[in-house]
Design a protein around this motif. Structure first.
Motif: not given
Ligand SMILES: *[C@@H]1O[C@H](CO)[C@@H](O)[C@H](O)[C@H]1NC(C)=O
Ligand SMILES: *[C@@H]1O[C@H](CO)[C@@H](O)[C@H](O)[C@H]1NC(C)=O
Length: 650
Positions: A402-403, A369-374
């Motif tokens: 991850g932000i 999920i990190h890319p989406l949340m970043r």
């Protein structure tokens, strides 16, 4: 210049005052009258008769005057003070001096100096405070100095809080509470010297806000018996903010996103991914893929769930229209709130809901999920910045999204998962404003009917007890007041990180709370949190003294504020029924979230993340019946109980 005389003339007051002063020798120490315990209490050892108080206060600031005046008027009108006026002693001036020039507006509350001194002699009361906040607290403390016989105890109190952030989170989405209930709760918070109402205003179950631009959202509001939506208007919100401000309480709204966002589907289905998707639940990893007592067959593994509670639905963060809507929400509805902080939720985001893994994976790696949340978070931060609002979120934002390198280090982190997001780790990562709502202690909703505190509250009731009132299966879930009292929020925090903790709050999720048990779930336990945050460290639990002091404080909540506070022996186990969210109201098995044979939504088969059939191996006898228990009540008929007066022990 304000100078009001509310009681009889001063003539002969001092003579009478001295004449009628009695020694309080043999009586309880002054500190026994007080909750939360002040920093320093010097007992002058007298109990004097008074026939009135009058405010002696002047300032050149009209707003400041209004705040102190309204606090004084509340004090003066209280039945307890009026009873004291029956004495044959003097009318005592209450001299208030405020030292610092601060603007008396809600936006100034964060970090305001709350210290005060209160000196009470038989002839006069002198209040010195840095700001109006301290003056308001001093008046509350003064009201506690009236004995059960209507005498005024004398002494000098010097006071300031241990932590600057002390609050309650109230959820108005799982069940709705009218403005009068919220104001009553604010009264109790103020009496407890708590200063934050974290308002979890909407969630996937309902959107109780009247937003004229989007009348479709009324479809996501509960309706009263006459069909009128249960919503807060702009005027309601602003009257709550004003009311809270006069009591030194900040109102921090939570605009929950991107999880728990099913309600936005009512505006445009493209805003919400996984809207109304099944299956749900899985809060309890330990229960996943096992058979529960009273249930047959396997259950759905946690990784197979699309949300924790129905209805599922997450913000489609890659849809520009959905992001524009979020912008409008924070800009427009956010402008109703005076506090600089906007809490943006960020808890319990479901990876499957974003289609990030094939449906037959039992476990989805978190970092997917990190890319989406970043990509999402900087856009959200820009929305806040544009509106001059500062960011706050639940701890998942730092552990799961991850932000941590993107979000501001001075944002507020509301920590609820002590094991997953320990304060030491959050502080070591540089976060300076951590507030603790450790769910093992400060979650006030965990009731005996719930093995865990929210979505699966119904699964823990043995099958043969379904639909029976009065069951109390998991009493250990109720965080009793002594357990709360003995929890020191800094206990596991390394000394070098103590300064990163700004305080804490009790969290009152409302799945099992309606108008008539709201008060006793909140009070007096949140007042106990209040003492741990105001004065803990200087106080320790004492069997001889602490219950007596709390009992006296509880009598004030009941008698002076009409709060139906629980008795100290209450363990959450005397409820005639276990409630459920209002979204479950309906006829028997046709209630919208009633379990069916297919699980979850009547007539809807289980589907995978891509909308296709659930791929094998599928264990789809879900144990979760979100709405099943306590089927026989009408939410609209449930009202606040006006409690009967209770005697003051001192
Ligand atoms: C769940 O149970 C099924 C059936 O017993 C088993 O095949 C599967 O490996 C289990 N999954 C997990 C994650 O334990
Ligand atoms: C309150 O909780 C504590 C800690 O869980 C427990 O030891 C104690 O027995 C409880 N008190 C009551 C009266 O249940």
């Amino acid at each position: 210049m304000v100078k009001i005389t509310l009681a009889a003339a001063l003539l002969g007051a001092s003579v009478l005052g001295v004449a009628s002063a009695q020694s309080a020798a043999g009586a309880a120490p002054l500190s026994h009258y007080l909750w939360p315990l002040p920093k320093s209490v010097v007992d002058a050892g007298q109990a004097v008769s008074v026939s009135g108080f009058w405010l002696d206060f002047s300032s050149s600031n009209a707003q400041l005057e209004n705040v102190v005046m309204s606090a004084y008027n509340r004090f003066d009108k209280s039945a307890k003070i009026k009873k004291a006026y029956g004495g044959d002693g003097p009318t005592v001036p209450v001299k208030v001096a405020i030292q610092k020039k601060v603007q008396a507006v809600p936006a100034e509350l964060p970090g305001i100096d709350e210290s005060y001194t209160l000196a009470v002699t038989p002839k006069k009361v002198t209040i010195t405070a840095a700001t109006q906040a301290g003056a308001v607290y001093a008046l509350q403390t003064l009201s506690q100095l009236i004995t059960k016989d209507g005498k005024l105890r004398t002494g000098t109190i010097t006071d300031a809080p241990r932590f600057s952030y002390r609050g309650l989170m109230l959820d108005t989405a799982r069940n709705f509470f009218p403005v009068e209930d919220i104001k009553r709760i604010i009264d109790g918070l103020a009496y407890s010297k708590l200063n934050v109402l974290h308002w979890h205003i909407y969630d996937s179950q309902s959107f109780p806000i009247k937003w004229d631009k989007y009348p479709q959202l009324l479809n996501a509001a509960y309706k009263d018996a006459s069909g009128k939506p249960k919503v807060y208007t702009k005027q309601d919100v602003q009257s709550i903010i004003k009311y809270a401000f006069e009591r030194n309480v900040r109102v921090i709204p939570e605009f929950e996103t991107p999880g728990h966002n099913a309600v936005f589907g009512h505006v445009d289905p493209s805003f919400t991914l996984d809207w109304n998707h099944s299956p749900w639940d899985g809060n309890n990893a330990e229960y996943s893929n096992t058979t529960l007592p009273g249930e047959t067959g396997p259950v759905i593994w946690w990784g197979r769930h699309h949300c924790n509670q129905p209805p599922c639905g997450q913000l489609n963060v890659q849809n520009p229209k959905a992001m524009a809507f979020l912008d409008e929400l924070i800009t427009e509805i956010g402008s109703w709130f005076a506090d600089p902080v906007v809490h943006v939720g960020h808890d319990e985001v479901n990876l499957r809901g974003y289609g990030l893994a094939p449906d037959n994976w039992d476990v989805v790696p978190q970092d997917l999920i990190h890319p989406l949340m970043r990509e999402f978070e900087p856009k959200l931060l820009n929305i806040l910045k544009k509106n001059k609002k500062t960011w706050a979120s639940w701890d998942e934002s730092l552990t799961d999204f991850g932000i941590a390198d993107i979000v501001p280090k001075d944002g507020i982190i509301t920590q609820w998962r002590a094991a997953d997001a320990p304060v030491n780790a959050l502080a070591a990562a540089g976060f300076q404003n951590i507030v603790i709502a450790n769910s093992d202690y400060y979650y006030l909703d965990c009731s005996p009917s719930a093995r865990w505190c929210s979505s699966d509250f119904e699964r823990t009731v043995p099958a043969d007890k379904y639909d029976l009132p009065g069951y109390a299966t998991f009493s250990g879930q109720w965080h009793n007041w002594t357990k709360i009292y003995n929890f020191d929020p800094l206990a596991d925090v390394l000394p070098q990180y103590h300064g990163n903790v700004r305080g804490g709050f009790g969290a009152l999720w409302s799945e099992t709370i309606k108008r008539n048990n709201l008060d006793r779930f909140a009070f007096p336990r949140v007042s106990v949190i209040g003492e741990t945050l105001w004065s803990y460290g200087s106080v320790k639990y004492s069997e001889a003294v602490t219950p007596l002091r709390l009992e006296r404080f509880r009598a004030s909540l009941v008698n002076e504020l009409n709060i139906d506070a629980a008795t100290l022996d209450y363990l959450g186990n005397k409820e005639p029924t276990i409630y459920r969210p209002e979204i479950c109201d309906g006829e028997g098995t046709t209630a919208p979230f009633q379990k069916t044979n297919e699980c979850c939504f009547p007539g809807e088969p289980l589907t995978g993340g891509d909308g296709g059939p659930l791929l094998p191996p599928a264990y789809y006898e879900a144990p979760t019946d979100y709405c099943r228990i306590a089927g026989s009540y009408d939410t609209d008929a449930i009202v606040h109980n006006n409690p009967s007066p209770v005697p003051y022990p001192l």
